[in-house]
Design an enzyme around this catalytic site. Structure first.
Site, PDB file in Angstrom:
ATOM      1  N   GLU A 191       0.806  -1.229   0.000  1.00  0.00           N
ATOM      2  CA  GLU A 191       0.000   0.000   0.000  1.00  0.00           C
ATOM      3  C   GLU A 191       0.830   1.266   0.000  1.00  0.00           C
ATOM      4  O   GLU A 191       0.541   2.207  -0.724  1.00  0.00           O
ATOM      5  CB  GLU A 191      -0.955   0.025   1.203  1.00  0.00           C
ATOM      6  CG  GLU A 191      -2.202  -0.809   1.038  1.00  0.00           C
ATOM      7  CD  GLU A 191      -1.956  -2.297   1.248  1.00  0.00           C
ATOM      8  OE1 GLU A 191      -0.830  -2.656   1.652  1.00  0.00           O
ATOM      9  OE2 GLU A 191      -2.877  -3.082   1.003  1.00  0.00           O
ATOM     10  N   HIS A 223      -9.665  -5.671  10.696  1.00  0.00           N
ATOM     11  CA  HIS A 223     -10.297  -5.479   9.391  1.00  0.00           C
ATOM     12  C   HIS A 223     -11.681  -4.863   9.496  1.00  0.00           C
ATOM     13  O   HIS A 223     -12.493  -4.987   8.584  1.00  0.00           O
ATOM     14  CB  HIS A 223     -10.381  -6.824   8.645  1.00  0.00           C
ATOM     15  CG  HIS A 223      -9.038  -7.329   8.202  1.00  0.00           C
ATOM     16  ND1 HIS A 223      -8.898  -8.419   7.402  1.00  0.00           N
ATOM     17  CD2 HIS A 223      -7.798  -6.890   8.464  1.00  0.00           C
ATOM     18  CE1 HIS A 223      -7.602  -8.643   7.192  1.00  0.00           C
ATOM     19  NE2 HIS A 223      -6.914  -7.729   7.825  1.00  0.00           N
TER      20      HIS A 223
END
Lengths: 411, 325
Positions: free
Chosen positions: B60, B129
């Site tokens: 990322e 998450h």
């Protein structure tokens, strides 16, 4: 943080307690479980323990004075700490106060809006300790101020008695219900030209002209008979009593010309012609159209003219020359049921005749009581130009004409 | 008018913008060959080719930086994070680069880019998450943060975001991708920074954004049965916030409840409550209430997850509090 310790429930039936004896004084440190006072309850004198550790900053409850359950009895905190809000002035019997424990001022009585914070519990102020503090939501406060509602008269339905929007809405409804359903307020109407003129002229007339009034009740039987006859013979002419009166007045003025005058600073104005102003009631005022040279006109001509002028007046089509120049006025309220009245002179004229209604009345004729049609006349005169005797003379002639109308043909 | 899934609305937005402007391109994990981790970019590799639909490695920070570099050079990248949880790895790129370059360069560079992905909890994804990152990113000056809840809002706002010359954090939700709604056939944009009244009412304003909207609408129905008419204000964009819409609505109803899917401490709910009491204190009939996640990492357990998230019962309780019902 400094906090109040409250009167605990030492028995299950106790509602208040009395500190019999303090076992600590201001400045002492206490630990949980330590006995700090003897409390008289409804059942017995019992020991009271401290629940927290700390330093005694203030002893609030006085020995011998009852304190309700939950009421503050002492203040516990760190040494030298500021007393919490709502602390009263130090009790007289307490141990000497340290200099730092200056009493906080008693709660002010002004209503305070509570800050909207996450906690909704009430502040720790015991009953009876301070003057009533109002809790008001911001919008409720504003609404109350706008509606002129005293917050002290409102019961708050929010937590801790907070006054909220719906409480003010209810108070407003109650207030409106008490007030009359229809408010009888006065309203302001604009002045019409006519109203302004009438007001101005008549105010002037009333204040400047020295009025006096002569009353005379006349016999109207002959006049009534005359009108009846004329009605039968000339039905389309529609001759009214007032038309006959106008004729009679004009006639009387020719007989007493000294009344046909006007006051001026320069001198008394003598009028040669007789112009009779006839008062006509309009929706929003009155106007006086003039029958010129009424003395020379027949009653029928007068009737026609008055009708035409009155119609024009009602349609607001009167020209200035049609409503000015009169030398004498006549005003008739007989059709409105008036017995008699006094009228205000129409300057620059010297007199005005107020005519009431024709009514059958018992009178004495030749020693007998008989019923006759009677009519009350009231003559207003301008004392600057017409004196009592002169006015009376006019009325005498007028009476003659009314009571013996055929005389007008001859004399 | 067509009925589309949220993911289809996003797909349409990206395709239309990529057709319109050749500088627009998409990159992220699984966006190309896999057709998108959540099938948002279905069919796009085939349509636009490898140069414009780019599969990235699981890196990322790397591809966020790559996107920033591309934007610096005049391209208009759409950078997809599989979920916004993973943006944490790229946080330095966003915090120190994307939100700062325009300012620090004195305006010499604009960064016309979009970071997008699913935000917040889904179903039993666990603590790492399930994080709602909107409050964190809305805290940073220098970019735009928007959270559409419906397919209609999603398409209009994504197109607007792609065309905007500022970096935009576009926050979706895995849970919303399959939801359906009406989307007009023609071209339309929704201005960034404008709220939308999803349900008019008069007794209380419920302020919300993102997928919590649907919980709020359900709560509003429940409240209507109790005689309380709630006005549901969907902020849509949380930075910049449509303050005027908030003030207008709360001034009308005098009561506000903010429903925020996310942690309470220093979250957007706190910001909104502060704005309200700062600006329109005198209109309030009650304190502003927040309904947020419990202040805990998200549990894995299904029931505990439900308990942590704002639910209809807690929203109804909060409204009852502010309406003193």
């Amino acid at each position: 943080m400094a906090h109040f310790a409250q009167m605990p429930k030492l028995t299950d039936t106790m509602e208040e307690g009395v500190i019999v004896k303090w076992m600590v004084k201001v400045g002492d440190t206490v630990s949980p479980g330590q006995q700090i006072a003897e409390v008289e309850t409804d059942k017995a004198v019992m020991p009271m323990e401290a629940f927290d550790a700390g330093t005694v900053l203030q002893l609030i409850a006085q020995e011998g004075k009852p304190v309700p359950l939950g009421g503050p009895i002492y203040v516990l905190g760190a040494p030298g700490e500021k007393l919490p809000e709502g602390s009263p002035a130090p009790a007289a019997t307490a141990a000497p106060q340290p200099a730092a424990a200056s009493a906080s001022p008693a709660q002010s009585a002004e209503p305070k809006a509570e800050k909207p914070d996450a906690k909704t519990e009430p502040p720790a102020v015991a009953p009876g300790i301070s003057a009533k503090r109002l809790l008001v939501s911001p919008i409720a406060g504003r609404m109350a101020a706008d509606a002129g509602i005293d917050l002290y008269t409102v019961t708050g339905s929010g937590p801790a008695g907070r006054i909220i929007k719906r409480d003010i809405e209810a108070a407003i409804q109650k207030k409106d219900a008490k007030a009359p359903a229809v408010s009888k307020a006065s309203t302001l109407k604009d002045l019409t030209m006519m109203r302004k003129t009438v007001a101005k002229r008549l105010s002037k007339a009333w204040s400047e002209i020295p009025h006096f009034f002569l009353e005379r009740e006349v016999d109207a039987t002959a006049m009534r008979q005359l009108q009846k006859t004329l009605k039968e013979e000339l039905p389309d002419a529609h001759i009214s009593l007032n038309d006959i009166l106008i004729k009679c007045s004009a006639y009387a003025l020719t007989k007493v010309p000294d009344c046909n005058v006007s006051w001026t600073e320069a001198g008394i104005e003598q009028h040669e012609a007789v112009h009779v102003s006839v008062a006509v009631a309009l929706e929003d005022g009155l106007i006086t159209p003039v029958v010129r040279n009424a003395d020379g006109k027949t009653v029928m001509a007068i009737a026609q003219e008055v009708r035409a002028l009155a119609q024009k007046a009602k349609e607001r089509r009167l020209q200035p020359e049609e409503y000015s120049g009169g030398t004498f006025s006549i005003s008739n309220l007989g059709m409105f049921g008036i017995d008699k009245f006094t009228a205000i002179i129409n300057p620059p004229e010297a007199m005005i005749l107020a005519v009431g209604k024709v009514e059958p009345k018992p009178v004495v004729v030749d020693g007998q009581v008989v019923v006759r049609d009677r009519l009350c006349l009231t003559l207003s005169c301008d004392h600057r130009v017409v004196d009592g005797a002169l006015g009376a003379k006019f009325l005498a002639e007028l009476t003659q004409a009314i009571e013996h109308p055929l005389r007008m043909l001859v004399v | 008018m067509a009925v589309l899934q949220y993911r289809e609305a996003l797909n349409q937005a990206m395709c239309e913008e990529m057709l319109r402007d050749e500088n627009v391109f998409l990159m992220g994990e699984e966006v190309g060959q896999y057709q998108g981790a959540y099938k948002v970019s279905q069919g796009m590799l085939e349509k636009f080719g490898e140069k414009r639909v780019i599969d990235t490695p699981i890196a990322e920070s790397g591809f966020a930086g790559l996107g920033i570099g591309a934007a610096l050079m005049g391209l208009r990248p759409i950078v997809e994070f599989m979920t916004w949880n993973f943006s944490a790895v790229a946080f330095d790129q966003i915090l120190n680069n994307s939100t700062k370059i325009r300012y620090m360069s004195g305006g010499q560079f604009t960064l016309p880019m979009v970071f997008r992905g699913g935000n917040g909890a889904a179903h039993m994804l666990g603590a790492q998450h399930s994080q709602a990152m909107d409050s964190l990113y809305a805290h940073l000056p220098g970019h735009i943060v928007t959270c559409p809840a419906t397919p209609y809002d999603a398409k209009g706002l994504l197109k607007a975001a792609i065309r905007d010359d500022n970096p935009v954090c576009f926050m979706e939700s895995e849970v919303l991708y399959g939801t359906k709604g009406e989307v007009p056939d023609g071209e339309y944009l929704i201005p960034l920074g404008k709220a939308d009244i999803k349900r008019p009412g008069k007794d209380v304003t419920i302020i919300v954004w993102g997928k919590a909207l649907f919980t709020v609408l359900e709560a509003a129905n429940r409240l209507a049965e109790m005689g309380i008419e709630a006005e549901v204000l969907d902020l849509r964009t949380v930075r910049p916030m449509d303050k005027q819409a908030i003030f207008t609505s709360v001034s009308k109803t005098n009561r506000a409840v903010v429903v925020q899917e996310g942690w309470p401490v220093a979250g957007l709910g706190a910001e909104i409550a502060c704005l309200i009491q700062e600006t329109i204190f005198d209109e309030l009939d009650a304190p502003v209430m927040r309904v947020t996640n419990e202040d805990v990492p998200m549990p894995y357990n299904k029931h505990m997850e439900k308990r942590v998230l704002p639910d209809v019962a807690r929203i109804v309780e909060a409204v009852k509090k502010v309406t003193y019902s």
